[in-house]
Design an enzyme around this catalytic site. Sequence first.
Site, PDB file in Angstrom:
ATOM      1  N   LYS A 246       0.835  -1.218   0.000  1.00  0.00           N
ATOM      2  CA  LYS A 246       0.000   0.000   0.000  1.00  0.00           C
ATOM      3  C   LYS A 246       0.865   1.261   0.000  1.00  0.00           C
ATOM      4  O   LYS A 246       0.446   2.301  -0.495  1.00  0.00           O
ATOM      5  CB  LYS A 246      -0.908   0.024   1.229  1.00  0.00           C
ATOM      6  CG  LYS A 246      -1.649  -1.250   1.491  1.00  0.00           C
ATOM      7  CD  LYS A 246      -2.802  -1.438   0.561  1.00  0.00           C
ATOM      8  CE  LYS A 246      -3.501  -2.756   0.859  1.00  0.00           C
ATOM      9  NZ  LYS A 246      -4.756  -2.898   0.167  1.00  0.00           N
TER      10      LYS A 246
HETATM   11  C1  LIG Z   1      -0.974  -7.783   2.393  1.00  0.00           C
HETATM   12  C2  LIG Z   1      -2.077  -7.708   1.395  1.00  0.00           C
HETATM   13  N1  LIG Z   1      -2.065  -8.543   0.362  1.00  0.00           N
HETATM   14  C3  LIG Z   1      -3.035  -8.516  -0.567  1.00  0.00           C
HETATM   15  C4  LIG Z   1      -4.094  -7.633  -0.480  1.00  0.00           C
HETATM   16  C5  LIG Z   1      -5.109  -7.637  -1.559  1.00  0.00           C
HETATM   17  O1  LIG Z   1      -4.947  -6.524  -2.416  1.00  0.00           O
HETATM   18  P1  LIG Z   1      -6.174  -5.931  -3.215  1.00  0.00           P
HETATM   19  O2  LIG Z   1      -7.164  -5.480  -2.218  1.00  0.00           O
HETATM   20  O3  LIG Z   1      -5.609  -4.798  -3.980  1.00  0.00           O
HETATM   21  O4  LIG Z   1      -6.700  -7.026  -4.053  1.00  0.00           O
HETATM   22  C6  LIG Z   1      -4.151  -6.751   0.593  1.00  0.00           C
HETATM   23  C7  LIG Z   1      -5.248  -5.762   0.779  1.00  0.00           C
HETATM   24  O5  LIG Z   1      -6.206  -5.695   0.137  1.00  0.00           O
HETATM   25  C8  LIG Z   1      -3.108  -6.759   1.530  1.00  0.00           C
HETATM   26  O6  LIG Z   1      -3.107  -5.908   2.541  1.00  0.00           O
HETATM   27  N1  LIG Z   2      -6.366  -5.176   2.347  1.00  0.00           N
HETATM   28  C1  LIG Z   2      -6.803  -3.830   2.355  1.00  0.00           C
HETATM   29  C2  LIG Z   2      -8.260  -3.676   2.140  1.00  0.00           C
HETATM   30  C3  LIG Z   2      -8.557  -2.335   1.538  1.00  0.00           C
HETATM   31  O1  LIG Z   2      -8.081  -2.334   0.254  1.00  0.00           O
HETATM   32  P1  LIG Z   2      -7.796  -1.050  -0.600  1.00  0.00           P
HETATM   33  O2  LIG Z   2      -6.630  -1.448  -1.441  1.00  0.00           O
HETATM   34  O3  LIG Z   2      -9.025  -0.801  -1.371  1.00  0.00           O
HETATM   35  O4  LIG Z   2      -7.469   0.117   0.258  1.00  0.00           O
HETATM   36  C4  LIG Z   2      -6.307  -3.215   3.650  1.00  0.00           C
HETATM   37  O5  LIG Z   2      -5.240  -3.588   4.040  1.00  0.00           O
HETATM   38  O6  LIG Z   2      -6.940  -2.403   4.245  1.00  0.00           O
END
Ligand SMILES: Cc1ncc(COP(=O)(O)O)c(C=O)c1O
Ligand SMILES: N[C@@H](CCOP(=O)(O)O)C(=O)O
Length: 465
Positions: free
Chosen positions: A112
């Site tokens: 993120k």
């Molecule tokens: C460590 C981790 N891996 C994978 C994901 C999945 O990513 P996305 O939500 O973009 O599919 C998330 C959060 O959503 C995450 O925090």
């Molecule tokens: N796994 C995410 C969930 C939110 O996903 P986002 O990519 O739409 O912000 C988290 O860690 O909060």
Amino acid sequence: MDYISTRGAAPTLDFRSATLAGLANDGGLYVPARWPHMSLDEIRALAGLDYVETAVRVMTPFVAGALCEDELRELCRAAYGRFSHDAVTPLVQLDHRHWLLELFHGPTLAFKDVALQLLGQLFEKFLSGGGTDLTIVGATSGDTGSAAIEAVAGREHIRIFMLHPEGRVSDVQRRQMTTVLAPNVHNIAIDGSFDDAQAMVKRLFGDAEARNALTLSAVNSINWARLMAQVVYYFYAAVRLGGPDRPVAFSVPTGNFGDVFAGYVAAQMGLPVARLVVATNVNDILHRALASGDYSAGSVTATATPSMDIQVSSNFERLLFDLAGRDGGAITAMMREFDTNRAMTIPADMRAGAAGLFTSARIDGDTMAMTLRWAKENGGQVIDPHSAVGLAAARELEIEDDVPIVTLATAHPAKFPDAVERATGVRPPLPARLGNLFDREERYERLTGDYDAVKAHILAEVARG
Ligand SMILES: Cc1ncc(COP(=O)(O)O)c(C=O)c1O
Ligand SMILES: N[C@@H](CCOP(=O)(O)O)C(=O)O
């Protein structure tokens, strides 16, 4: 670049306004009016560029009209200067065909940071003239929360309210949010799941009273700028593995469908992508949707991969929009049906459209744990459980031998020490910069899962100034 809503009824915005708006006012998500294209020569020319220069080349078309190339470069330098690895997102080889793309070298140890460090810079730039005070409301299953808070804590003209599901994030994840005591940071733990928190956030954006009282914005991947920044590392990795003259497959641990959608965008821009693997845990709505058209959300099961404990994946709407020929009316009808029934069927022609690029896999807890052990024993890597879900799916992928498969390593193992230790016997230590996390004071509100209570709390806090 113009931005349009997936539901077709919101005003068209430029990049600046789409970034500040977060969510479109018709309930849809902003997407570029067209996908910019990079020629094979332009992609080849990325070879040897560092992360910042790659980011500038890939993102310039998306910000056109709002930022010039030099302004974008300055923001990228500030954002990626905070990463602890010179390569920002290094590739690590596991065996002759499997690679990990380490996305966790930012300040909060998850992928993120790649987008949110830049988003923090963008907010600062766009608000620097004064006149607007943004209220950011976000939902997190653990990682977005800390990365967003880290990106905006202490910044002027911004206040952030972050909702997390009580007891459903790891202790490290919770403390990374709740020990940030800057006055513009407000953490709220709610009874319920991430889906409940995300639904509240979206409801707030559609709530006339809230919209009149607050200038709302989003840090979740519903905000287009998040995804734009994530497109970059697909190019960066592919070019290092011989792209564009050699297609590369990516396996992506998936929850809200943001990270893997960024891979889809890279492919739309011209990057030769052999496959995108949508790797889910047992909360497998996306796997079912792609494999059989069954897009129905059951209740969320708590797992050792809490950040992916999601059943309503916001960004899937962006893919559906393209698969439906960018027909906003059709998407409005589909999403209305889903909101009413918490279920819909993805039509066969749309599934066929997705099948050219996407495959999917559902990885249960035992397979995830076995893969954690495999990575340690074979590649010498202690990885995090979410990355292990991606790697497990990658190892199931049947694809030509000479195609490298890159698994996105989305978090540092130290964020999930209990699960990693259970599977491998190794307890990953917290990196030094987070070393005193467990000695710091925590501050957060606990609220029920009641929308009105959350809204009242946010309005009251803002009114207090
Ligand atoms: C460590 C981790 N891996 C994978 C994901 C999945 O990513 P996305 O939500 O973009 O599919 C998330 C959060 O959503 C995450 O925090
Ligand atoms: N796994 C995410 C969930 C939110 O996903 P986002 O990519 O739409 O912000 C988290 O860690 O909060």
